[in-house]
Motif scaffolding. Structure first.
Motif, PDB file in Angstrom:
ATOM      1  N   GLY A 110      -2.606   4.560  -9.139  1.00 29.26           N
ATOM      2  CA  GLY A 110      -3.491   3.930 -10.112  1.00 29.26           C
ATOM      3  C   GLY A 110      -3.490   4.676 -11.431  1.00 29.26           C
ATOM      4  O   GLY A 110      -2.922   5.757 -11.556  1.00 29.26           O
TER       5      GLY A 110
ATOM      6  N   TYR B  30      -3.408  11.876  -3.433  1.00 27.24           N
ATOM      7  CA  TYR B  30      -2.797  10.911  -2.530  1.00 27.24           C
ATOM      8  C   TYR B  30      -2.108  11.565  -1.325  1.00 27.24           C
ATOM      9  O   TYR B  30      -1.876  10.908  -0.313  1.00 27.24           O
ATOM     10  CB  TYR B  30      -1.744  10.076  -3.268  1.00 27.24           C
ATOM     11  CG  TYR B  30      -2.259   9.269  -4.426  1.00 27.24           C
ATOM     12  CD1 TYR B  30      -3.400   8.476  -4.311  1.00 27.24           C
ATOM     13  CD2 TYR B  30      -1.592   9.268  -5.654  1.00 27.24           C
ATOM     14  CE1 TYR B  30      -3.870   7.730  -5.369  1.00 27.24           C
ATOM     15  CE2 TYR B  30      -2.054   8.516  -6.727  1.00 27.24           C
ATOM     16  CZ  TYR B  30      -3.188   7.751  -6.587  1.00 27.24           C
ATOM     17  OH  TYR B  30      -3.639   7.004  -7.643  1.00 27.24           O
TER      18      TYR B  30
ATOM     19  N   SER C  77       1.168  -0.762  -0.669  1.00 31.40           N
ATOM     20  CA  SER C  77      -0.204  -0.278  -0.824  1.00 31.40           C
ATOM     21  C   SER C  77      -0.356   0.238  -2.239  1.00 31.40           C
ATOM     22  O   SER C  77       0.593   0.797  -2.812  1.00 31.40           O
ATOM     23  CB  SER C  77      -0.488   0.838   0.183  1.00 31.40           C
ATOM     24  OG  SER C  77      -1.770   1.412  -0.014  1.00 31.40           O
TER      25      SER C  77
ATOM     26  N   SER D 147      -3.372   1.613  -5.504  1.00 29.49           N
ATOM     27  CA  SER D 147      -4.701   1.966  -5.984  1.00 29.49           C
ATOM     28  C   SER D 147      -4.900   1.435  -7.394  1.00 29.49           C
ATOM     29  O   SER D 147      -4.082   1.715  -8.281  1.00 29.49           O
ATOM     30  CB  SER D 147      -4.856   3.499  -5.978  1.00 29.49           C
ATOM     31  OG  SER D 147      -5.995   3.905  -6.716  1.00 29.49           O
ATOM     32  N   SER D 148      -5.945   0.634  -7.614  1.00 24.18           N
ATOM     33  CA  SER D 148      -6.310   0.144  -8.946  1.00 24.18           C
ATOM     34  C   SER D 148      -5.151  -0.613  -9.593  1.00 24.18           C
ATOM     35  O   SER D 148      -4.793  -1.694  -9.137  1.00 24.18           O
ATOM     36  CB  SER D 148      -6.788   1.317  -9.805  1.00 24.18           C
ATOM     37  OG  SER D 148      -7.363   0.891 -11.010  1.00 24.18           O
TER      38      SER D 148
ATOM     39  N   ALA E 137      -2.798  -1.379  -7.083  1.00 25.14           N
ATOM     40  CA  ALA E 137      -3.261  -2.460  -6.201  1.00 25.14           C
ATOM     41  C   ALA E 137      -3.046  -3.820  -6.851  1.00 25.14           C
ATOM     42  O   ALA E 137      -2.667  -4.789  -6.187  1.00 25.14           O
ATOM     43  CB  ALA E 137      -4.734  -2.260  -5.858  1.00 25.14           C
TER      44      ALA E 137
ATOM     45  N   TYR F 100      -6.443  -1.277  -2.740  1.00 27.95           N
ATOM     46  CA  TYR F 100      -7.645  -0.503  -3.022  1.00 27.95           C
ATOM     47  C   TYR F 100      -8.113  -0.857  -4.427  1.00 27.95           C
ATOM     48  O   TYR F 100      -7.603  -0.341  -5.415  1.00 27.95           O
ATOM     49  CB  TYR F 100      -7.361   0.996  -2.910  1.00 27.95           C
ATOM     50  CG  TYR F 100      -6.820   1.409  -1.558  1.00 27.95           C
ATOM     51  CD1 TYR F 100      -7.635   1.391  -0.428  1.00 27.95           C
ATOM     52  CD2 TYR F 100      -5.497   1.802  -1.402  1.00 27.95           C
ATOM     53  CE1 TYR F 100      -7.141   1.755   0.819  1.00 27.95           C
ATOM     54  CE2 TYR F 100      -4.992   2.178  -0.171  1.00 27.95           C
ATOM     55  CZ  TYR F 100      -5.812   2.145   0.933  1.00 27.95           C
ATOM     56  OH  TYR F 100      -5.310   2.510   2.171  1.00 27.95           O
TER      57      TYR F 100
ATOM     58  N   SER G  57     -11.120   2.528  -5.325  1.00 22.06           N
ATOM     59  CA  SER G  57      -9.683   2.602  -5.580  1.00 22.06           C
ATOM     60  C   SER G  57      -9.045   3.799  -4.874  1.00 22.06           C
ATOM     61  O   SER G  57      -7.813   3.880  -4.798  1.00 22.06           O
ATOM     62  CB  SER G  57      -9.410   2.687  -7.088  1.00 22.06           C
ATOM     63  OG  SER G  57      -9.964   3.878  -7.630  1.00 22.06           O
ATOM     64  N   TYR G  58      -9.882   4.718  -4.358  1.00 20.44           N
ATOM     65  CA  TYR G  58      -9.309   5.877  -3.642  1.00 20.44           C
ATOM     66  C   TYR G  58     -10.078   6.279  -2.388  1.00 20.44           C
ATOM     67  O   TYR G  58      -9.498   6.809  -1.439  1.00 20.44           O
ATOM     68  CB  TYR G  58      -9.201   7.095  -4.574  1.00 20.44           C
ATOM     69  CG  TYR G  58     -10.518   7.570  -5.143  1.00 20.44           C
ATOM     70  CD1 TYR G  58     -11.304   8.478  -4.454  1.00 20.44           C
ATOM     71  CD2 TYR G  58     -10.983   7.108  -6.372  1.00 20.44           C
ATOM     72  CE1 TYR G  58     -12.517   8.912  -4.964  1.00 20.44           C
ATOM     73  CE2 TYR G  58     -12.186   7.535  -6.894  1.00 20.44           C
ATOM     74  CZ  TYR G  58     -12.951   8.439  -6.190  1.00 20.44           C
ATOM     75  OH  TYR G  58     -14.155   8.859  -6.701  1.00 20.44           O
TER      76      TYR G  58
END
Length: 314
Positions: free
Chosen positions: A58, A71, A148, A150-151, A154, A186, A259-260
């Motif tokens: 992200g 991560y 997969s 994040s933010s 995502a 996420y 997001s995490y």
């Protein structure tokens, strides 16, 4: 004394070997203009063909790195479960915003955002091709490749799945008939400049994590003249109507921290999704509604400009 020290060293090395369940190798997977894009392959110690998760970091399409320390425990957890992880670079299409003296107009911002999402998806597909080309050597099960993110990552993985289902030109680089085995988002959403998202074919199972008070990526939707983001609260209505497999982990009053946070707090659910939806291919539709009494009530209604200001205001 010497034998005693050697014995201690031997124990330390043995413990270290047991604790190290993965091996990281880095590869250049594509060159796009002036950008050299790398990926890190975290190899599980489990023998035989394994599922593989391709991860996108992200950072609002402005910043972020594939090997950010936050991560790594998530990657190692997946390795422990017999899943390889490929964490990728991708081009940051909104990075020019950080050097602009003035914010661009709304029209210019939308154009930059659309380009940022599109090139991130293109890079994901290039990385996916690299994984497929090396799957036999890496012992990757090509029918169990998961994405997969994040933010911004995502958003990219959800956008990529929608592109595959709609057979867009960007998805044409993938092998005929290929699709991911699952997507884990996420705090993501789908960005559209053509009204509500369409699906010409069935998407793979998707796991959505999102907080209802997220002021950066819409939990439901934020649109203006047919342009905007469609979040999981909106998307799962269509999934439910068509009985497409999904798991919506809906956290009331939580912010963009989703997001995490699930990478650490919801590992059991993530493993269950992979086992049931991806490996066993069970056609499940699940909504898990969470209300944490420690989380205060927050505003859950935001306008398009609220999201723009939250992400891009200097």
């Amino acid at each position: 004394m010497k034998k005693y020290v050697l014995a201690i060293v031997a124990v330390i090395l043995a413990v270290s070997a047991m604790a190290s369940t993965s091996d990281k190798k880095s590869y250049l997977y594509a060159v796009k203009g002036t950008d050299s894009l790398y990926l890190d392959h975290y190899v599980s110690s489990v023998s035989g063909k394994r599922p593989c998760m391709i991860f996108m970091f992200g950072g609002g399409f402005v910043r972020g790195t594939r090997d950010a320390e936050g991560y790594i425990p998530y990657f190692h957890y997946l390795n422990d479960k017999g899943i390889d992880v490929v964490s990728i670079d991708y081009r940051l299409g909104l990075k020019p915003l950080t050097t602009m003296k003035e914010m661009p107009s709304i029209k210019e911002t939308i154009g930059m955002l659309n380009n940022a999402v599109n090139i991130a998806v293109e890079d994901l597909f290039s990385a996916t091709l690299f994984v497929l080309e090396n799957a036999e050597q890496w012992q990757i099960d090509t029918e169990k490749i998961i994405t997969s993110g994040s933010s911004a990552g995502a958003i990219s993985v959800l956008q990529a799945e929608n592109a595959i289902c709609n057979r867009t030109s960007s998805a044409a680089v993938l092998p005929q008939g290929f699709n991911y085995a699952g997507v884990i988002s996420y705090a993501g959403a789908i960005f559209s400049v053509n009204g509500k998202p369409e699906w010409k074919s069935n998407p793979c199972p998707i796991m959505f994590f999102h907080g209802s008070a997220d002021a950066q990526v819409p939990y439901e939707k934020a649109t203006m003249l047919g342009i905007g983001f469609y979040g999981p609260k909106y998307l799962v209505k269509e999934f439910e109507k068509r009985q497409w497999p999904y798991w919506f982990y809906d956290i009331e009053y939580h912010t963009h921290s989703i997001s995490y946070l699930p990478m650490y707090e919801n590992q059991n659910e993530i493993t269950t999704f992979i086992n049931d939806f991806v490996i066993k291919k069970r056609p499940l539709t699940i909504t898990t509604s969470v209300r944490d009494g420690d989380i205060p009530k927050r505003d859950t209604k935001f306008k398009v400009m609220d999201y723009i200001n939250a992400n891009f205001k200097k």
